[in-house]
Design a protein around this motif. Structure first.
Motif, PDB file in Angstrom:
ATOM      1  N   CYS A   1       7.079 -10.954  -5.101  1.00  0.00           N
ATOM      2  CA  CYS A   1       7.109 -12.384  -5.081  1.00  0.00           C
ATOM      3  C   CYS A   1       5.916 -12.778  -6.194  1.00  0.00           C
ATOM      4  O   CYS A   1       5.998 -14.130  -6.756  1.00  0.00           O
ATOM      5  CB  CYS A   1       6.425 -12.602  -3.739  1.00  0.00           C
ATOM      6  N   ALA A   2       4.785 -12.129  -6.505  1.00  0.00           N
ATOM      7  CA  ALA A   2       3.884 -12.386  -7.363  1.00  0.00           C
ATOM      8  C   ALA A   2       4.621 -12.307  -8.889  1.00  0.00           C
ATOM      9  O   ALA A   2       4.249 -13.310  -9.403  1.00  0.00           O
ATOM     10  CB  ALA A   2       2.836 -11.124  -7.322  1.00  0.00           C
ATOM     11  N   ALA A   3       5.448 -11.469  -9.107  1.00  0.00           N
ATOM     12  CA  ALA A   3       5.970 -11.314 -10.468  1.00  0.00           C
ATOM     13  C   ALA A   3       6.894 -12.650 -10.547  1.00  0.00           C
ATOM     14  O   ALA A   3       7.084 -13.317 -11.615  1.00  0.00           O
ATOM     15  CB  ALA A   3       6.716 -10.264 -10.350  1.00  0.00           C
ATOM     16  N   ARG A   4       7.614 -13.078  -9.453  1.00  0.00           N
ATOM     17  CA  ARG A   4       8.510 -14.349  -9.685  1.00  0.00           C
ATOM     18  C   ARG A   4       7.677 -15.608  -9.780  1.00  0.00           C
ATOM     19  O   ARG A   4       7.887 -16.412 -10.558  1.00  0.00           O
ATOM     20  CB  ARG A   4       9.313 -14.515  -8.428  1.00  0.00           C
ATOM     21  N   SER A   5       6.213 -15.440  -9.178  1.00  0.00           N
ATOM     22  CA  SER A   5       5.627 -16.990  -9.293  1.00  0.00           C
ATOM     23  C   SER A   5       4.988 -16.873 -10.388  1.00  0.00           C
ATOM     24  O   SER A   5       4.852 -17.745 -11.147  1.00  0.00           O
ATOM     25  CB  SER A   5       4.720 -16.889  -8.227  1.00  0.00           C
ATOM     26  N   ASP A   6       4.562 -15.494 -11.010  1.00  0.00           N
ATOM     27  CA  ASP A   6       3.863 -15.498 -12.332  1.00  0.00           C
ATOM     28  C   ASP A   6       5.094 -16.109 -13.669  1.00  0.00           C
ATOM     29  O   ASP A   6       4.814 -16.868 -14.380  1.00  0.00           O
ATOM     30  CB  ASP A   6       3.585 -14.104 -12.763  1.00  0.00           C
ATOM     31  N   SER A   7       6.381 -15.853 -13.358  1.00  0.00           N
ATOM     32  CA  SER A   7       7.459 -16.135 -14.416  1.00  0.00           C
ATOM     33  C   SER A   7       7.812 -17.579 -14.148  1.00  0.00           C
ATOM     34  O   SER A   7       8.487 -18.115 -15.042  1.00  0.00           O
ATOM     35  CB  SER A   7       8.575 -15.101 -14.264  1.00  0.00           C
TER      36      SER A   7
ATOM     37  N   VAL B   1       6.519  -3.664   2.490  1.00  0.00           N
ATOM     38  CA  VAL B   1       5.652  -5.080   2.335  1.00  0.00           C
ATOM     39  C   VAL B   1       4.956  -5.158   1.118  1.00  0.00           C
ATOM     40  O   VAL B   1       5.007  -6.169   0.617  1.00  0.00           O
ATOM     41  CB  VAL B   1       4.774  -5.203   3.559  1.00  0.00           C
ATOM     42  N   ALA B   2       4.207  -4.132   0.471  1.00  0.00           N
ATOM     43  CA  ALA B   2       3.632  -4.052  -0.847  1.00  0.00           C
ATOM     44  C   ALA B   2       4.561  -4.351  -2.073  1.00  0.00           C
ATOM     45  O   ALA B   2       4.214  -5.180  -2.693  1.00  0.00           O
ATOM     46  CB  ALA B   2       2.894  -2.740  -0.989  1.00  0.00           C
ATOM     47  N   ALA B   3       5.838  -3.765  -1.975  1.00  0.00           N
ATOM     48  CA  ALA B   3       6.810  -3.834  -2.920  1.00  0.00           C
ATOM     49  C   ALA B   3       7.313  -5.454  -3.010  1.00  0.00           C
ATOM     50  O   ALA B   3       7.420  -6.142  -4.152  1.00  0.00           O
ATOM     51  CB  ALA B   3       7.891  -3.123  -2.761  1.00  0.00           C
ATOM     52  N   TYR B   4       7.543  -6.035  -1.715  1.00  0.00           N
ATOM     53  CA  TYR B   4       7.852  -7.485  -1.737  1.00  0.00           C
ATOM     54  C   TYR B   4       6.715  -8.351  -2.147  1.00  0.00           C
ATOM     55  O   TYR B   4       7.003  -9.290  -2.944  1.00  0.00           O
ATOM     56  CB  TYR B   4       8.377  -7.877  -0.257  1.00  0.00           C
ATOM     57  N   ALA B   5       5.625  -8.017  -1.787  1.00  0.00           N
ATOM     58  CA  ALA B   5       4.420  -8.824  -2.336  1.00  0.00           C
ATOM     59  C   ALA B   5       4.328  -8.776  -3.780  1.00  0.00           C
ATOM     60  O   ALA B   5       4.159  -9.932  -4.460  1.00  0.00           O
ATOM     61  CB  ALA B   5       3.026  -8.459  -1.937  1.00  0.00           C
TER      62      ALA B   5
ATOM     63  N   SER C   1      -4.974  -1.553   6.823  1.00  0.00           N
ATOM     64  CA  SER C   1      -4.880  -2.830   7.375  1.00  0.00           C
ATOM     65  C   SER C   1      -3.686  -3.297   7.678  1.00  0.00           C
ATOM     66  O   SER C   1      -2.815  -3.199   7.007  1.00  0.00           O
ATOM     67  CB  SER C   1      -5.775  -3.717   6.950  1.00  0.00           C
ATOM     68  N   CYS C   2      -3.520  -4.047   8.673  1.00  0.00           N
ATOM     69  CA  CYS C   2      -2.179  -4.955   8.970  1.00  0.00           C
ATOM     70  C   CYS C   2      -1.673  -6.064   7.920  1.00  0.00           C
ATOM     71  O   CYS C   2      -2.595  -6.838   7.653  1.00  0.00           O
ATOM     72  CB  CYS C   2      -2.216  -5.536  10.395  1.00  0.00           C
ATOM     73  N   PRO C   3      -0.683  -5.922   7.132  1.00  0.00           N
ATOM     74  CA  PRO C   3      -0.457  -6.886   6.224  1.00  0.00           C
ATOM     75  C   PRO C   3      -0.153  -8.216   6.642  1.00  0.00           C
ATOM     76  O   PRO C   3      -0.201  -9.197   6.214  1.00  0.00           O
ATOM     77  CB  PRO C   3       0.680  -6.276   5.662  1.00  0.00           C
TER      78      PRO C   3
ATOM     79  N   MET D   1       0.925  -1.192  -0.038  1.00  0.00           N
ATOM     80  CA  MET D   1       0.009   0.053   0.092  1.00  0.00           C
ATOM     81  C   MET D   1       0.948   1.081  -0.112  1.00  0.00           C
ATOM     82  O   MET D   1       1.693   1.575   1.035  1.00  0.00           O
ATOM     83  CB  MET D   1      -0.806   0.033   1.422  1.00  0.00           C
ATOM     84  N   THR D   2       0.652   2.104  -0.920  1.00  0.00           N
ATOM     85  CA  THR D   2       1.481   3.342  -0.896  1.00  0.00           C
ATOM     86  C   THR D   2       0.274   4.452  -0.565  1.00  0.00           C
ATOM     87  O   THR D   2      -0.668   4.646  -1.336  1.00  0.00           O
ATOM     88  CB  THR D   2       1.834   3.822  -2.365  1.00  0.00           C
ATOM     89  N   PRO D   3       0.405   5.054   0.459  1.00  0.00           N
ATOM     90  CA  PRO D   3      -0.669   6.034   1.027  1.00  0.00           C
ATOM     91  C   PRO D   3      -0.402   7.359   0.138  1.00  0.00           C
ATOM     92  O   PRO D   3       0.560   7.697  -0.202  1.00  0.00           O
ATOM     93  CB  PRO D   3      -0.215   6.272   2.322  1.00  0.00           C
ATOM     94  N   GLN D   4      -1.634   7.788  -0.297  1.00  0.00           N
ATOM     95  CA  GLN D   4      -1.755   8.957  -1.195  1.00  0.00           C
ATOM     96  C   GLN D   4      -2.244  10.042  -0.188  1.00  0.00           C
ATOM     97  O   GLN D   4      -3.179   9.906   0.328  1.00  0.00           O
ATOM     98  CB  GLN D   4      -2.601   8.870  -2.327  1.00  0.00           C
TER      99      GLN D   4
END
Length: 66
Positions: free
Chosen positions: A58-64, A51-55, A12-14, A1-4
């Motif tokens: 991880c999603a990009a790695r699992s997709d590839s 945490v959002a950047a790491y998620a 919410s707590c990740p 989450m990147t707050p704007q």
């Protein structure tokens, strides 16, 4: 989450997904932080963004790997 700035959504707590209704994206963007009442982790905008950047990573790695 990147707050704007100007965001009025709750945060919410990740880790445990507990919602912190008293903490808003705007408050985080202004440098605020909060402690999760469920798991007692401390969260700030920087930590949530990490945490959002790491998620995403991880999603990009699992997709590839598929």
């Amino acid at each position: 989450m990147t707050p704007q700035p100007g965001a009025t959504t709750s945060v919410s707590c990740p880790l445990c997904h507990t919602v912190a209704p008293a903490m808003t994206g705007e408050a985080l963007a202004a440098g605020g932080d909060w402690r999760c009442p469920q798991c007692h982790q401390n969260w700030s905008a920087t930590r949530l963004a990490t945490v959002a950047a790491y998620a995403e990573y991880c999603a990009a790695r699992s997709d590839s790997a598929a």
